[in-house]
Design an enzyme around this catalytic site. Structure first.
Site, PDB file in Angstrom:
ATOM      1  N   GLY A  44       0.448  -1.052  -0.050  1.00 13.02           N
ATOM      2  CA  GLY A  44       0.079   0.137  -0.216  1.00 13.02           C
ATOM      3  C   GLY A  44       0.785   1.321  -0.010  1.00 13.02           C
ATOM      4  N   SER A  50       4.265   6.917   3.701  1.00 10.92           N
ATOM      5  CA  SER A  50       5.239   6.390   4.642  1.00 10.92           C
ATOM      6  C   SER A  50       6.533   5.601   4.237  1.00 10.92           C
ATOM      7  CB  SER A  50       4.482   5.267   5.199  1.00 10.92           C
ATOM      8  OG  SER A  50       3.841   4.265   4.334  1.00 10.92           O
ATOM      9  N   ASP A  69       2.543  -1.777  -4.804  1.00 10.63           N
ATOM     10  CA  ASP A  69       0.924  -1.047  -5.028  1.00 10.63           C
ATOM     11  C   ASP A  69       0.625  -1.573  -6.645  1.00 10.63           C
ATOM     12  OD1 ASP A  69      -1.458   0.793  -5.057  1.00 10.63           O
ATOM     13  OD2 ASP A  69      -0.627   1.721  -3.178  1.00 10.63           O
ATOM     14  N   GLY A  73      -5.843   3.122  -6.530  1.00 14.96           N
ATOM     15  CA  GLY A  73      -5.918   3.298  -5.443  1.00 14.96           C
ATOM     16  C   GLY A  73      -7.038   2.114  -4.470  1.00 14.96           C
ATOM     17  N   ASP A 141      -0.749  -2.233   4.699  1.00 14.59           N
ATOM     18  CA  ASP A 141      -1.362  -0.849   5.400  1.00 14.59           C
ATOM     19  C   ASP A 141      -2.042  -0.541   3.297  1.00 14.59           C
ATOM     20  OD1 ASP A 141      -2.636   0.889   5.747  1.00 14.59           O
ATOM     21  OD2 ASP A 141      -0.801   2.439   4.992  1.00 14.59           O
ATOM     22  N   HIS A 144      -8.115  -2.349   2.584  1.00 14.16           N
ATOM     23  CA  HIS A 144      -9.308  -2.219   3.830  1.00 14.16           C
ATOM     24  C   HIS A 144     -10.291  -2.870   4.071  1.00 14.16           C
ATOM     25  CE1 HIS A 144      -5.668   0.449   5.351  1.00 14.16           C
ATOM     26  NE2 HIS A 144      -6.191   0.552   6.079  1.00 14.16           N
ATOM     27  N   ASP A 170      -4.362   0.770  11.074  1.00 15.27           N
ATOM     28  CA  ASP A 170      -5.669   1.049  10.724  1.00 15.27           C
ATOM     29  C   ASP A 170      -6.348  -0.276  11.828  1.00 15.27           C
ATOM     30  OD1 ASP A 170      -5.586   3.403   9.932  1.00 15.27           O
ATOM     31  OD2 ASP A 170      -5.566   2.282   7.536  1.00 15.27           O
TER      32      ASP A 170
END
Length: 214
Positions: A44, A50, A69, A73, A141, A144, A170
């Site tokens: 991610g 990060s 990634d 999105g 990350d 989700h 998260d």
């Protein structure tokens, strides 16, 4: 140890969602894991906020940060959703989809960290299937949902080396605070017997591989 003022400033200036206190906890974990001399991997990337911290820790440890990634999105970043940012949509009328890769590359360039990062553009489960090396740290990350968070855990947790770290972002035990998929992954990691909790900083959980299993 904290990042230098320049690195911290680059982190704070980068587009993204991670707050400073959680970022500092991630940086500390990455510095710890960097001592193993193995790559530090995040699932991610988004725009590289990060990644700056992981890359700087990798530089200090003489290793490299790998970030995975597809750059289109996650679910909550699509048009009409809470975290959608029109500035990272490809303005080509023939595309019109999110594309965070150019912003990510600018982020690394401005931070002076391009030489310390391997950016893998692809979907996490597909990349994990062909990945062979052990990792000093895996930072989950990405998506989700249960489907995506679960697949990230299943694909990457087996690659964490003994003594290495699994970091999950998260994690919200209370559903009122956020989605539950990362929390369920966190519980799954603890229940596996392979990981022991090292630290908690708000929604960031750091676990160390101390046993067998995934």
């Amino acid at each position: 140890m904290q990042p230098t003022p320049d690195i911290l400033a680059a982190f704070e200036a980068a587009k993204g969602f991670m707050p400073v206190d959680e970022g500092l906890a991630l940086y500390a974990a990455a510095r710890d894991a960097g001592r193993l001399g193995l790559p530090l991997l995040e699932v991610g990337t988004y725009c590289g906020r990060s990644t700056i911290l992981l890359a700087d820790a990798a530089r200090e440890g003489g290793t490299v940060a790998v970030t995975v990634d597809h750059h289109r999105g996650s679910e909550e970043q699509q048009p009409g959703w809470e975290y959608h940012d029109p500035s990272v949509v490809d303005d080509d009328p023939g595309v019109g989809r999110m594309d965070t890769l150019p912003t990510f590359r600018r982020t690394l360039y401005k931070a002076g960290l391009e030489d310390h990062v391997i950016a893998v553009v692809g979907r996490s489960p597909q990349v994990a299937k062909v990945w062979q090396a052990q990792l000093g740290l895996v930072f989950i990350d990405g998506g989700h949902t249960d489907e995506h968070a679960g697949a990230d855990y299943e694909g990457w947790a087996p690659h964490v080396a003994p003594g290495g770290l699994l970091v999950i972002h998260d994690v919200f035990p209370d559903p009122a605070d956020g989605g539950q998929a990362p929390y369920r992954v966190y519980l799954r990691a603890l229940a596996s017997g392979a990981f022991t909790e090292v630290s908690v900083t708000r929604s960031l959980r750091v676990l160390r591989r101390t046993g067998l299993g995934n």
